[in-house]
Scaffold this motif. Structure first.
Motif, PDB file in Angstrom:
ATOM      1  N   LYS B  83      32.437 114.215  83.100  1.00  0.00           N
ATOM      2  CA  LYS B  83      32.071 115.430  82.383  1.00  0.00           C
ATOM      3  C   LYS B  83      31.150 115.076  81.232  1.00  0.00           C
ATOM      4  O   LYS B  83      31.131 113.936  80.786  1.00  0.00           O
ATOM      5  N   HIS B  84      30.367 116.046  80.835  1.00  0.00           N
ATOM      6  CA  HIS B  84      29.490 115.787  79.696  1.00  0.00           C
ATOM      7  C   HIS B  84      29.486 116.990  78.774  1.00  0.00           C
ATOM      8  O   HIS B  84      29.676 118.129  79.200  1.00  0.00           O
ATOM      9  N   ALA B  85      29.282 116.700  77.511  1.00  0.00           N
ATOM     10  CA  ALA B  85      29.379 117.718  76.475  1.00  0.00           C
ATOM     11  C   ALA B  85      28.049 118.422  76.285  1.00  0.00           C
ATOM     12  O   ALA B  85      27.003 117.915  76.694  1.00  0.00           O
ATOM     13  N   ALA B  92      27.059 121.928  78.722  1.00  0.00           N
ATOM     14  CA  ALA B  92      28.130 121.072  79.223  1.00  0.00           C
ATOM     15  C   ALA B  92      28.207 121.188  80.739  1.00  0.00           C
ATOM     16  O   ALA B  92      27.668 122.127  81.335  1.00  0.00           O
ATOM     17  N   SER B  94      30.205 119.154  84.555  1.00  0.00           N
ATOM     18  CA  SER B  94      31.132 118.148  85.080  1.00  0.00           C
ATOM     19  C   SER B  94      30.899 117.922  86.562  1.00  0.00           C
ATOM     20  O   SER B  94      30.283 118.736  87.240  1.00  0.00           O
ATOM     21  N   SER B 103      24.634 120.218  85.499  1.00  0.00           N
ATOM     22  CA  SER B 103      24.704 118.773  85.752  1.00  0.00           C
ATOM     23  C   SER B 103      23.784 118.399  86.912  1.00  0.00           C
ATOM     24  O   SER B 103      23.123 117.359  86.884  1.00  0.00           O
TER      25      SER B 103
ATOM     26  N   ASP C  98      30.719 127.729  75.853  1.00  0.00           N
ATOM     27  CA  ASP C  98      30.177 126.372  75.784  1.00  0.00           C
ATOM     28  C   ASP C  98      29.632 126.087  74.378  1.00  0.00           C
ATOM     29  O   ASP C  98      29.923 125.076  73.752  1.00  0.00           O
ATOM     30  N   ARG C 101      32.477 125.908  71.791  1.00  0.00           N
ATOM     31  CA  ARG C 101      33.617 125.046  72.119  1.00  0.00           C
ATOM     32  C   ARG C 101      34.881 125.882  72.248  1.00  0.00           C
ATOM     33  O   ARG C 101      35.909 125.601  71.619  1.00  0.00           O
ATOM     34  N   PHE C 306      36.087 124.186  76.547  1.00  0.00           N
ATOM     35  CA  PHE C 306      34.843 123.437  76.361  1.00  0.00           C
ATOM     36  C   PHE C 306      35.024 122.511  75.162  1.00  0.00           C
ATOM     37  O   PHE C 306      34.802 122.901  74.025  1.00  0.00           O
ATOM     38  N   GLU C 309      34.025 116.651  74.532  1.00  0.00           N
ATOM     39  CA  GLU C 309      33.690 115.717  75.617  1.00  0.00           C
ATOM     40  C   GLU C 309      33.175 116.444  76.859  1.00  0.00           C
ATOM     41  O   GLU C 309      32.777 115.803  77.826  1.00  0.00           O
ATOM     42  N   GLY C 310      33.258 117.765  76.862  1.00  0.00           N
ATOM     43  CA  GLY C 310      32.867 118.526  78.043  1.00  0.00           C
ATOM     44  C   GLY C 310      34.004 119.424  78.503  1.00  0.00           C
ATOM     45  O   GLY C 310      35.035 119.516  77.840  1.00  0.00           O
TER      46      GLY C 310
END
Lengths: 264, 554, 424
Positions: B83-85, B92, B94, B103, C98, C101, C306, C309-310
């Motif tokens: 996953k990425h922020a 974001a 995943s 992604s 997103d 968060r 969210f 870190e994702g």
């Protein structure tokens, strides 16, 4: 010993998953206090930390707002002096997690090894499967000394789970293998979809509509099983048993070959 | 704004340029000639000695639509692990085997790819597929419409309607679903499975319609040719994964009697049934056929070791293979009298005989097919492996020593049964550029993509040469999309939205009335609310609908 | 019902229930002239007069948007929920979650998760409306009384006319288990109504599975149905060419996943010899759309947080109800542009409400912004409840004087303090 004392009523639940013995070993007090929790707070915001010899981690909790204690732990010992929140011992693979108080929902979920002991009572989905996983607990021992909530041992695959008190509805649902022992009474609809696991009881459940009744039979396997369960639970059930049980086979709805045994 | 890429080594097979040093000039998103007036570039990138190619084009990758979303839901672990922020303007996301839309776009661009095509758009799910593709940034997209198991077409064929009516129907549906090609999956088999038929050979009759796949493929290949689609019928043959299926593949080629066709993920259709385990490589047979049959193109569908999920329209096969699921779970669905889908998680293991042999079969095919213009680099993402394995795959093709090292690590019986170790061929950079750029653009009819000539869209990847081709292709130095610098040193520096490529076809008015009536009667829904339009697709401000006009061939 | 006029609009898509019937005819003013069920016709075609408010006090739309942005910007853990809106609104809602968060869950997803949990653990073998319509020769429905919320279900899924693949549709057998009475359109069809206690649906499905496999349970009845009756149902499903097992996810209680899983096992058993497939009845409030959009944008389903870190998914902890009960969320953004996700009573958190109707009675939300109704006021896209087909809905009438959910969220998003520019 590392003692983490919960110091305030938390603004919201916190996730203590990172604070396992292997992660804390070798850290200074200041380093531990500076660790970040998933929710953005730091350890020092939430706990008063004390450190002395040894690697045992002790949580002194006030309420059930600290979740995921011992999550993923693979070795060492954690003692919770007070109640634990949700998912204590989730995904643990080894070591010992001893909760002196009560445990919340999901304790021991997805566990693959180690010993989880709850001295008080425990919530729902204890020893169940992680979300989306095809099966649940795959090893080790869970011992609940009080009563336990619904879906105890859901989808269990291997290992031993014991509740000395009552267990709630849908106990041992979909259990694939392993042994679940409940000394108290069960809620409704136990062992639905059982595949090959054993549910051992001392009180007959209300009904087992998808099981074949095999009557009361002598079960030589109990000569091995009961003493070993006694050793784990500190009980003396084997002493008074004649190793006979009322045996039910199923669940026939899923072509299961598991058994529900009610000690005679 | 005028941009110059100065001093790169250009690999542009469309113009037979093989590593010559030269400059590339970019203006208004296009590659232009060096300004005659001696104008200075506004931005100058000194890329002396670096490898320059057009942006990569993935001809077959399951990137969006209902089954991809089902696969995402099924593959929780993939999304827990990767996953990425949200950061630096990126969203974001995943997943690797089943990445989220954002992604997907980011990762393709980070590898120097600037286009990818979704090969399995189900009629009734076309809008969903486009909605997802609209949310994939960085790259151009397009879809192939799945036909050949839809009850309208099967009814037409069973009642022996003339080919011109079939042509009209295919043209209408391609237009209505905003696709650029037509795919057929397990011809007749997805429909037959709904009638409880569990296997279907090329010359067996289907349940209910009593059509054999031979006839369905033939008619559809003819229609695709007649209505003028550049990309020939994209065929997922019957009997995917079944030992001995190479014969079905060869028979399929015979069935179309010289019509141009594209055989997809041919690795999964090149199996023999020889040996103690009744599973063997028939790559040599298939490669021999391809080499001898100029009307046939293939894409690879290379399998790679590791966890992935197989996502397919082929319900019959996926239901049959559900027991191989790892983790053991699967989804199958019968869809709207149009087709179906099936998802089975899969973990290809290098020590497993069958998995290891699949890997060697794919590589044998790559190395035995002589003409790089007629074979395309794919893993049938995510079926053989996630598209993120392409740099590794390129190294396997370019580096014989590396390939043989890997071969030594797989299941011994599979390695012993394979001829892979005896093949010396190593792909050159020029050939890789054909496999991943020039070839796909030509077979899709994307006239202004896949090359570096004047007038081309400035979709460009710049790589730092490296002895390890995986390193080189994994992290481009610079990537340009429509002239904008979007990736630098493998990091995204600007997010952009790509175009959606759509074929524009003519069709008779009568077929539209017929389909409208069919929708209202049998589906209980209105064709008018189903049809996709340029206006609708572009309304979100992200998609740009690029129409490719077709000239009817009959 | 009004009189048909030459400027009547045909093929309009209904936003009021998850069937999203798309054969409505409406007047230029948006009044339904044909095709509307009792639910659709029960909604007024009048454009409501609504006023943005902050703490109950009337403000301009811009002021309300600014306050919403300020609150979202301050929040550490906002819950973005409700989510009863069109696809573009949902895309914007995921983007805000997103950006801030936040947590993301639909306002009425509990039933849906009974099904999704099983799909994620075990899988599914499903069918879709047109297949049911043309193929099903036996339809067994486990539901209490869903017809009041899906008035045209039978008209759409099992109409009385011909089927493509069943020469004698009159022989189609429909068994309604749990329901107390059959809906009107079914008069004359072969319908069997069997009262049952659906809190025991898991047991019922396991018993049926055993019977299909030829094993006889040693009980006289299950969930209130005599075993002989269940044998007949099992036999009918086994003998069917294409049996369809349908169910209402929300009727099985909090552990309804066990019932859905038992039905899945029943379907798998049937498919050893014949064809059969499952059909969850379509959930309301555009849950299926929220699920699809969230899933493709984040890679994870509803009930996602969210995080830094994702996206992190937790179907247990991050349910709307549990988040509110646990105090994990510190702000609620609730979206309700169409029916199906009523704002629950929330006392202890600030609420930003985007709704096409007036706020519910009681203390006013911290911020209220009226929004347009998709389909009625603007072109929109809906996923039908089965989640496969999405339809383009052309607007019914001249637009209401309110922005769409997507437009409103874009206005708010642009004012969020974080400097990050998101590509949507």
């Amino acid at each position: 010993m590392i003692v983490l004392t919960q110091k305030l009523t938390l603004p919201h639940r916190i996730d203590a998953g990172a604070l396992v013995p292997a992660a804390l070993a070798g850290l200074s007090l200041a380093q531990i206090e500076a660790l970040s929790l998933k929710t953005g707070l730091k350890v020092g915001d939430v706990f008063t930390v004390a450190k002395s010899d040894g690697d045992v981690v002790v949580f002194r909790t006030q309420d059930q707002a600290v979740d995921c204690i011992g999550e993923g732990m693979g070795e060492g010992e954690i003692r919770v002096e007070g109640p634990a929140g949700r998912y204590a011992g989730r995904s643990m693979s080894g070591g010992t997690l001893h909760i002196v108080g009560d445990a919340g929902d999901g304790a021991g979920q997805g566990k693959s090894g180690g010993l989880l002991v709850v001295a008080g009572k425990a919530g729902d989905f204890v020893g169940s499967a992680l979300p989306g996983r095809t099966s649940g607990v795959s090893g080790g021992v869970i011992l609940i000394k009080g009563s336990v909530g619904q879906r105890f041992g859901d989808r269990m695959r291997k290992g031993v789970m014991i509740a000395l008190g009552d267990a709630g509805d849908f106990c041992a649902a979909r259990a694939v293998a392993g042994t679940i022992w409940v000394r108290g009474r069960l809620g409704q609809a136990p062992a639905q979809g059982l595949k090959r696991a054993t549910l051992l009881l001392e009180h007959a459940p209300d009904a087992l509509p998808t099981f074949q009744d095999c009557g009361v039979v002598e079960m030589p396997v109990l000569r091995l099983l009961l003493p070993s369960l006694d050793r784990l639970a500190g009980t003396r059930v084997a002493d008074s048993s004649d190793y006979r049980a009322h045996r039910h086979l199923g669940c026939i709805g899923v072509d299961g070959r598991g058994e529900v045994l009610v000690l005679a | 704004m005028l941009t110059r890429l100065k001093g790169g080594r250009l690999y542009d097979p469309a113009h037979q340029v093989d590593g010559a040093t030269g400059d590339i000039w970019i203006e208004n998103g296009r590659i232009v000639a060096k300004p005659a007036n001696g104008a200075k570039p506004d931005v100058d990138h000194d890329i002396t000695g670096m490898v320059v190619m057009a942006g990569g084009i993935d001809i077959h990758s399951h990137i969006g639509g209902g089954k991809v979303n089902l696969a995402r839901a099924l593959m929780l672990e993939d999304h827990e692990t990767y996953k990425h922020a949200p950061q630096d303007g990126l969203r974001a996301g995943s997943g690797v085997a089943t990445p989220s839309t954002f992604s997907t776009g980011y990762r393709y661009a980070q590898m120097g790819y600037t286009a990818a095509f979704e090969p399995a758009v189900v009629i009734s799910n076309a809008r969903h597929a486009h909605l997802e593709m609209s949310d994939i940034p960085m790259i151009d997209k397009g879809g192939y419409l799945m036909l050949g198991n839809d009850d309208i077409l099967l009814q037409m064929l069973a009642s022996k309607r003339e080919q011109s009516a079939v042509n009209d129907y295919v043209a209408l549906m391609v237009q209505a679903t905003g696709c650029i090609g037509v795919k057929i999956v397990n011809p007749g088999g997805i429909s037959a499975f709904k009638f409880n038929q569990r296997n279907l050979g090329l010359d067996e009759d289907t349940a209910f319609y009593h059509l054999n796949p031979h006839r369905i493929v033939q008619s559809l290949a003819q229609a695709v040719h007649d209505i003028g689609l550049v990309h020939p019928l994209h065929i997922h043959c019957n009997n995917l994964g079944v030992p001995g299926n190479f014969q079905t593949t060869l028979d399929t080629v015979r069935a179309v009697e010289g019509l141009p066709i594209h055989l997809t993920h041919v690795q999964f259709h090149s199996y023999g049934a020889e040996g103690d385990r009744h599973f063997s490589s028939a790559a040599a047979h298939i490669a021999e056929m391809v080499n001898a049959t100029p009307n046939v193109n293939v894409d690879e569908g290379q399998s790679m070791f590791g966890q992935t999920v197989t996502a397919s329209g082929d319900t019959m096969t996926q239901f049959r293979n559900a027991g191989f699921g790892d983790p053991k779970k699967s989804i199958c669905m019968d869809i709207e009298c149009d087709g179906g889908c099936g998802l089975v998680p899969f973990n290809y293991k290098d020590k497993n005989f069958v998995n290891a042999l699949q890997w060697t079969i794919g590589l044998e095919l790559f190395l035995l097919v002589n003409d790089p213009w007629r074979i395309f680099l794919t893993t049938d993402h995510p079926n053989g492996a996630p598209f993120t394995t392409y740099p590794h795959l390129i190294r396997l093709l370019m580096d014989k020593t590396f390939r043989n090292e890997k071969l030594a690590g797989i299941n011994k019986h599979a390695a012993a049964a394979s001829t892979l170790g005896s093949i010396d061929r190593e792909y050159s950079l020029y050939e890789i550029a054909i496999l991943t750029r020039a070839g796909p653009s030509r077979i899709l009819g994307l006239k202004d993509r896949g090359h570096l000539g004047e007038g081309a869209a400035a979709d460009i990847a710049v790589y730092a040469p490296h002895a390890n081709a995986e390193t080189m292709f994994d992290t481009p130095k610079l990537v340009f999309k429509d002239g904008e610098l979007v990736v630098r040193d493998g990091q995204i520096v600007k997010t952009v939205w790509g175009a959606t490529h759509v074929a524009q076809c003519d069709f008779g008015h009568s077929i539209e009335k017929e389909v409208e009536k069919w929708f209202a009667t049998w589906k209980g829904t209105r064709f008018s609310n189903f049809v996709l339009s340029k206006d609708e697709l572009e309304a979100d401000g992200r998609s740009r609908w690029v129409g490719h006009n077709l000239a009817r061939r009959s | 019902m009004g009189v048909m006029s030459p400027d009547a609009k045909t093929d309009r898509v209904c936003p009021y229930c998850p069937l999203h019937c798309d054969d409505l005819i409406v007047s230029a003013q948006g009044e339904i002239l044909s095709g509307g069920c009792e639910i659709a016709c029960g909604h007024s075609s009048q454009i409501p007069l609504l006023q943005p408010t902050i703490a109950g006090q009337a403000v301009t739309r811009q002021q309300a948007e600014g306050e919403a942005a300020r609150l979202l910007g301050q929040a550490h853990a906002p819950l973005i929920s409700g989510l009863a809106c069109d696809v573009d609104g949902l895309r914007a809602a995921v983007a805000v979650a997103d950006q801030c968060r936040g947590f993301f869950d639909h306002g009425a997803s509990d039933g849906f998760f009974n099904g999704l949990r099983v799909l994620q653990r075990r899988g599914a073998l499903l069918t879709s409306p047109a297949e049911v319509r043309n193929r099903a020769d036996v339809l067994v429905v486990f539901a209490n009384q869903p017809w009041s919320r899906l008035p045209r279900f039978f008209d759409r899924y099992v109409p009385s006319g011909a089927q493509l693949f069943n020469d004698a549709p009159a022989n189609r057998k429909i068994v309604l288990i749990g329901g107390s009475h059959a809906p009107d359109p079914l008069d004359g069809a072969d319908v069997q109504v069997i009262p049952a206690d659906l809190s025991k649906a898991a047991e019922l499905a396991l018993v049926l599975g055993a019977l299909v496999a030829g094993r006889t349970p040693a009980v006289a009845s299950s969930a209130g149905i005599a075993i002989d009756t269940l044998k007949e149902i099992a036999q009918a499903l086994k003998a069917a060419s294409y049996g369809v097992v349908a169910w209402e996810n929300g009727d099985f209680g909090p552990h309804g996943d066990l019932a859905v899983e038992a039905l899945y096992d029943l379907i798998l058993t049937l498919n050893q010899t014949t064809r059969a497939a499952g059909l969850p009845l379509p959930p309301g409030g555009h849950v299926s759309g929220a699920h699809q959009v969230g899933l493709w944008q984040a890679g994870t389903p509803l009930r996602t947080c969210f995080t830094a870190e994702g996206p992190v998914y937790d179907s247990q902890l991050y349910s709307r109800a549990k988040l509110l009960a646990d105090g994990r969320a510190d702000l609620v953004l609730w979206i309700s542009a169409m029916p199906g996700a009523v704002l629950p009573k929330i006392d202890d958190l600030p609420v930003i409400l985007l709704s096409s109707t007036a706020p519910p009675d009681g203390p006013p939300p911290r911020v209220y912004i009226p929004v347009a109704t998709p389909s009625l006021d603007h072109d929109s896209v809906f996923f039908r409840g089965e989640g496969v087909v999405s339809l383009h809905a052309s607007r019914w009438r001249s637009p209401a004087p309110y922005l769409s959910v997507a437009e409103t969220l874009a206005q708010i998003s642009n004012q969020l303090p974080k400097g990050e520019q998101h590509p949507c």
